[in-house]
Design a protein around this motif. Structure first.
Motif, short mmCIF file in Angstrom:
data_model
loop_
_atom_site.label_atom_id
_atom_site.label_comp_id
_atom_site.label_asym_id
_atom_site.label_seq_id
_atom_site.Cartn_x
_atom_site.Cartn_y
_atom_site.Cartn_z
N VAL A 1 -29.22 -5.72 90.55
CA VAL A 1 -29.26 -7.14 90.14
C VAL A 1 -30.30 -7.33 89.04
O VAL A 1 -30.03 -7.97 88.01
N LEU A 2 -31.47 -6.75 89.25
CA LEU A 2 -32.56 -6.95 88.27
C LEU A 2 -32.23 -6.27 86.93
O LEU A 2 -32.69 -6.70 85.87
N ALA A 3 -31.42 -5.22 86.98
CA ALA A 3 -31.03 -4.53 85.74
C ALA A 3 -29.80 -5.16 85.11
O ALA A 3 -29.31 -4.68 84.08
N ASP B 1 -23.31 -5.28 87.54
CA ASP B 1 -22.46 -6.12 88.40
C ASP B 1 -22.25 -5.48 89.77
O ASP B 1 -22.57 -4.30 89.99
N ALA B 2 -21.69 -6.29 90.68
CA ALA B 2 -21.54 -5.85 92.07
C ALA B 2 -20.62 -4.65 92.19
O ALA B 2 -20.88 -3.71 92.95
N PRO C 1 -16.19 -9.87 92.60
CA PRO C 1 -17.29 -10.13 91.65
C PRO C 1 -18.42 -10.93 92.32
O PRO C 1 -18.17 -11.90 93.03
N GLY C 2 -19.65 -10.49 92.09
CA GLY C 2 -20.82 -11.24 92.58
C GLY C 2 -21.17 -11.00 94.03
O GLY C 2 -22.17 -11.53 94.53
N LEU C 3 -20.38 -10.19 94.74
CA LEU C 3 -20.65 -9.94 96.17
C LEU C 3 -21.13 -8.50 96.37
O LEU C 3 -20.37 -7.55 96.18
#
Ligand SMILES: Cc1cc2nc3c(=O)[nH]c(=O)nc-3n(C[C@H](O)[C@H](O)[C@H](O)COP(=O)(O)OP(=O)(O)OC[C@H]3O[C@@H](n4cnc5c(N)ncnc54)[C@H](O)[C@@H]3O)c2cc1C
Length: 375
Positions: free
Chosen positions: A287-289, A292-293, A253-255
């Motif tokens: 990211v802007l939309a 998730d990663a 997550p997040g990467l």
């Protein structure tokens, strides 16, 4: 070091593309890069239509930066050479020039570029941490370099070498198989770029002279192109452990895994920078939309897997049966153009971009010259 909305590690094409897009959208971007100045790295420096479209989207024109247009391809082995018009014009441009322009564009967009070698990354409560900075998302764009804390990648023992030379050159990229691998030789706007991929266990040349002799010895065409070439470095640049065929389908997550961290296509295709730039743009859009990663990574992998598989097959054919591959290229005129198109990531919705002489598949458009013999 201050915290940011996005941490990006690596200011190559992938990291800079993401930084430009996110910073332009007003995000606080911290871009960590180990080299204070952009430098030459191992790369054939062929920019195909995916890379050109992505660069146009980022506001960069490689021809205005001094790049050379490359509308033709030659495959040569022994005394044979087959030449075809590409279905698009490629562009040859030194990596140092391209990477410097990308870094400047990232800074101009508002990204904070900091010189730092990241030793490890870690996920925690505030998101991802690297070099004392924390952000909710981390975009990993370190190219072929592994990091502690990042997902492992399959090992592979291909080796890449690159050499710049001063020489005049015809506007074409030459694909030159040799015992142990294949090379690309093309103009770059100021001279010639010679770049080669060596199979695991292949014997490597000791210096620039041995490298040139090896390529010249494999084909009459290569020898003719290199006749007046003068190496600009005594030793070629080298990189080991190139994991051709790698595609990252999952991610923590997040990467967000970008560029060579996301997918590595056989160098033969000249599409690695296109993949890197496109992955940076697409990750920033995700990211802007608010996506998730994991969703981004799966979607990007689905997009990249086919051209990567096809490039792997074509490269294997070129390496294992160079004589037959050269004959086929001459016998079936559109074959090279078809392979060139089949190994592209595609336009990826960059339809508003200006691409140099980009002509997408048109069955009648591939001119090719018959197989020729050189002595
Ligand atoms: C032999 C060969 C020939 C090739 N020929 C072509 C070609 O003709 N056309 C093409 O499109 N592609 C080609 N490629 C592929 C292309 O070079 C790569 O796909 C592309 O450079 C990937 O971009 P990237 O941004 O992911 O990584 P990179 O361009 O490698 O950039 C990574 C950046 O991260 C930085 N970095 C690494 N580790 C750290 C760290 N720990 N901390 C901080 N910074 C770090 C590096 O300094 C670098 O600036 C070739 C590759 C090889 C091996």
């Amino acid at each position: 070091m201050t915290d940011a909305e996005a941490l990006i590690i690596g200011a190559g094409p992938a990291g800079c593309a993401a930084a430009i897009m996110l910073a332009r959208a007003g995000r606080h971007v911290l871009l960590l890069e180990r080299d204070a100045e952009a430098r030459e790295i191992v790369c054939g420096e062929f920019l195909g239509p995916t890379a050109q479209a992505a660069l146009a989207r980022l506001g960069l024109d490689p021809v205005a930066l001094g790049g050379a247009l490359i509308p033709r391809v030659v495959v040569a082995h022994g005394s044979r050479a087959a030449r075809a018009t590409l279905p698009f014009a490629g562009i040859g441009l030194p990596r140092q020039v391209l990477d410097q322009a990308l870094r400047q564009a990232a800074i101009a967009a508002g990204a904070q570029l900091v010189t730092a070698t990241v030793r490890r990354i870690a996920a925690g409560r505030g998101g991802w941490t690297a070099e004392g900075a924390t952000a909710p998302i981390l975009l990993l764009a370190t190219g072929k370099h592994a990091l502690r804390g990042a997902p492992p990648r399959p090992g592979a023992a291909w080796v890449g070498l690159k050499l710049h030379m001063t020489a005049d050159a015809a506007p074409e990229v030459a694909l030159l198989p040799f015992p142990g691998g294949y090379a690309g030789l093309q103009p770059n706007g100021t001279g010639l770029t010679l770049c080669a991929a060596f199979r695991p266990g292949a014997l490597l040349p000791a210096d620039a002279g041995a490298f040139l002799a090896m390529i010249a010895g494999a084909s009459a065409h290569g020898a003719a192109m290199l006749r007046d070439a003068r190496p600009m470095w005594t030793r070629p640049l080298a990189i080991a452990g190139v994991p051709y065929g790698h595609v990252a389908r999952t991610t923590p997550p997040g990467l967000f895994r970008l560029g060579d961290q996301a997918a590595v296509i056989a160098s033969f295709a000249g599409e690695g920078m296109g993949i890197a730039l496109a992955s940076g743009i697409m990750a920033a859009e995700a990211v802007l939309a608010g996506r998730d990663a994991a969703t981004f990574q799966a979607a990007f992998a689905a997009r990249a897997v086919r051209p990567i598989r096809r490039a792997g097959w074509a490269a294997a054919g070129l390496c294992r049966a160079p004589g037959l591959a050269t004959r086929i290229a001459g016998w079936v005129p559109p074959a090279m153009a078809r392979v060139a198109l089949a190994t592209r990531l595609g336009r990826l919705g960059f339809k508003d971009s200006v691409v140099h002489k980009l002509v997408l598949p048109d069955k009648g458009d591939h001119r090719s010259e018959a197989l020729s013999r050189q002595t």
